[in-house]
Enzyme design. Structure first.
Site, mmCIF file in Angstrom:
data_model
loop_
_atom_site.group_PDB
_atom_site.id
_atom_site.type_symbol
_atom_site.label_atom_id
_atom_site.label_comp_id
_atom_site.label_asym_id
_atom_site.label_seq_id
_atom_site.Cartn_x
_atom_site.Cartn_y
_atom_site.Cartn_z
ATOM 1 N N ASN A 205 43.924 32.995 34.989
ATOM 2 C CA ASN A 205 44.403 33.867 33.879
ATOM 3 C C ASN A 205 44.268 33.291 32.301
ATOM 4 O O ASN A 205 43.733 32.846 31.096
ATOM 5 C CB ASN A 205 44.578 34.777 33.615
ATOM 6 C CG ASN A 205 44.072 36.393 34.128
ATOM 7 O OD1 ASN A 205 42.565 36.482 34.371
ATOM 8 N ND2 ASN A 205 45.049 37.329 34.754
ATOM 9 N N ASP B 47 46.552 39.455 48.688
ATOM 10 C CA ASP B 47 46.735 38.799 47.381
ATOM 11 C C ASP B 47 46.115 37.176 47.169
ATOM 12 O O ASP B 47 46.343 36.033 47.524
ATOM 13 C CB ASP B 47 48.400 38.782 47.212
ATOM 14 C CG ASP B 47 48.766 39.088 45.725
ATOM 15 O OD1 ASP B 47 49.469 39.900 45.120
ATOM 16 O OD2 ASP B 47 48.643 37.791 45.387
ATOM 17 N N ASP C 279 38.215 38.060 36.101
ATOM 18 C CA ASP C 279 37.768 39.306 36.148
ATOM 19 C C ASP C 279 36.805 38.282 36.559
ATOM 20 O O ASP C 279 36.750 38.650 37.921
ATOM 21 C CB ASP C 279 37.189 39.801 35.290
ATOM 22 C CG ASP C 279 38.047 40.791 33.965
ATOM 23 O OD1 ASP C 279 39.723 41.085 34.632
ATOM 24 O OD2 ASP C 279 37.764 41.113 33.099
ATOM 25 N N HIS D 78 41.075 35.656 30.296
ATOM 26 C CA HIS D 78 40.881 36.476 31.246
ATOM 27 C C HIS D 78 39.663 36.929 31.987
ATOM 28 O O HIS D 78 39.495 37.695 32.947
ATOM 29 C CB HIS D 78 41.225 38.383 30.244
ATOM 30 C CG HIS D 78 42.748 38.553 30.305
ATOM 31 N ND1 HIS D 78 43.153 38.537 31.707
ATOM 32 C CD2 HIS D 78 41.754 39.437 30.861
ATOM 33 C CE1 HIS D 78 43.403 40.256 32.003
ATOM 34 N NE2 HIS D 78 42.325 40.695 31.443
ATOM 35 N N GLU E 296 45.546 41.168 40.756
ATOM 36 C CA GLU E 296 44.696 40.982 42.115
ATOM 37 C C GLU E 296 45.238 40.953 43.262
ATOM 38 O O GLU E 296 45.408 40.341 44.412
ATOM 39 C CB GLU E 296 45.362 39.146 41.728
ATOM 40 C CG GLU E 296 46.343 38.796 41.966
ATOM 41 C CD GLU E 296 47.864 39.255 42.038
ATOM 42 O OE1 GLU E 296 48.079 40.016 41.172
ATOM 43 O OE2 GLU E 296 48.968 37.965 41.993
#
Ligand SMILES: Nc1nc2c(ncn2[C@@H]2O[C@H](COP(=O)(O)OP(=O)(O)OP(=O)(O)O)[C@@H](O)[C@H]2O)c(=O)[nH]1
Length: 331
Positions: free
Chosen positions: A213, A205, A222, A218, A248
């Site tokens: 973010n 994680d 990504d 964002h 994530e």
């Protein structure tokens, strides 16, 4: 069970539906030949029907589709040649549905080979055609039908592979999605137990991803997810299965990995993330929870242990790996 398979298993559905159409088409001819003759044609038709129905029943009961489909294709080819040998040029048009059927039923190589053999055998068979012109027309149109069927089969095959990938993989990272997770866990457990081997699980994680973010956008988030997936692939083996569980959070199923290999891989993953991934000049880190499969453990219990270990890594300050140590057996 098989009705469900009819909806989900492409080649199973093609065999059952194509086979059913062929049986429905051939039965009236078998009855007609049984009454009018020649009886040999009725027997040949009956043999074809028996092979097709036998293959359908076999796969319906759980048998493998591919060998059954190949058997049906070979039997149908023999049926076309036998019927032309017994009846003459009148039966030659069976060539066309045959060519289409083999491209539906078998792989493209098999279909090309069977179509070519059938066309060539008809060309060489004395009495198959009334004239050289008729032979040329049937051979050319038969070959053209095979070519069109090839193009269709190739496009359909590509689309099927594309749809399968869309259904089983995460579009952003290319990792597997949850759909096949249960199956992969069971497969790894079965392999570990049948070979007296082992298997391990890793839950990964990314740390403070919301912050990435919120601070960098964002798109930057990504990009981190994509690069993380690349880094994971670079340090794992081809046989390891890599899943994106959502957001994530990722998971690795590691067939054959024991405690030593697991510890080494956890560190390699943590190190690759920290050294290869950065956003806004800051390294990206990952929290890892891992667990070696225990005897008699279910997939769910194994997963829960790895997941809890990951949360322990988060609570301990992130950017670390925690390998769950199962409580020693009592008694
Ligand atoms: N860029 C991007 N963000 C995603 C995607 N899926 C989920 N997220 C974001 O991932 C973030 C996850 O945040 P949290 O669950 O709070 O976890 P975290 O910030 O990493 O905190 P810790 O796990 O405790 O370190 C949320 O902001 C989601 O919007 C995605 O596909 N792309």
């Amino acid at each position: 069970m098989s009705l469900q398979r009819l909806r989900t298993d492409f080649s199973f559905a093609v065999l059952v539906l194509t086979g059913t159409c062929l049986v429905v088409a051939v039965v009236p001819f078998a009855l007609y030949r049984a009454m009018v003759g020649p009886v040999a044609v009725a027997m040949l038709d009956s043999a074809i029907i028996a092979v097709v129905l036998g293959a359908i029943v076999r796969v319906w009961r759980g048998g493998a589709v591919e060998p059954a489909a190949r058997l049906v294709s070979v039997a149908l080819g023999a049926g076309v040649l036998g019927t032309v040998a017994l009846v003459g040029p009148l039966a030659a048009p069976w060539l066309y549905p045959y060519v289409l059927a083999v491209f539906l039923l078998t792989g493209r190589r098999w279909a090309i080979a069977l179509s070519a053999i059938t066309l060539a055998a008809l060309l060489l068979m004395p009495g198959a055609y009334e004239s050289a012109v008729q032979a040329a027309v049937h051979t050319t149109t038969g070959a053209l039908s095979a070519a069109f069927a090839y193009v269709f089969a190739q496009r359909a095959g590509l689309q099927h592979a594309h749809l399968h990938r869309l259904a089983t993989h995460d579009a952003l990272t290319g990792a597997l999605n949850r759909r096949s997770l249960g199956q992969e866990l069971e497969r790894a457990i079965d392999a570990a137990r049948s070979d007296a081997g082992t298997a391990s699980l890793i839950v990964l994680d990314l740390d403070r991803f919301k912050h990435i973010n919120d601070t960098h956008g964002h798109e930057a988030g990504d990009r981190v997810l994509i690069e993380f997936a690349h880094a994971v692939r670079d340090v794992t083996r081809r046989t390891d299965r890599f899943f994106r569980l959502g957001g994530e959070e990722f998971l690795l199923v590691l067939p054959g990995a024991d405690a030593t290999a697991l510890a080494r891989l956890c560190e390699a993953l943590r190190d690759a993330t920290r050294t290869r991934l950065e956003v806004g000049g800051e390294p990206v880190t990952v929290s890892i929870g891992a667990a070696v499969l225990q005897p008699d453990e279910t997939a769910r219990e194994w997963l829960v242990r790895a997941d809890r270990a990951m949360y322990r890594a988060k609570r301990a300050g992130r950017d670390r790996a925690v390998i769950d140590q199962p409580a020693p057996a009592t008694g």
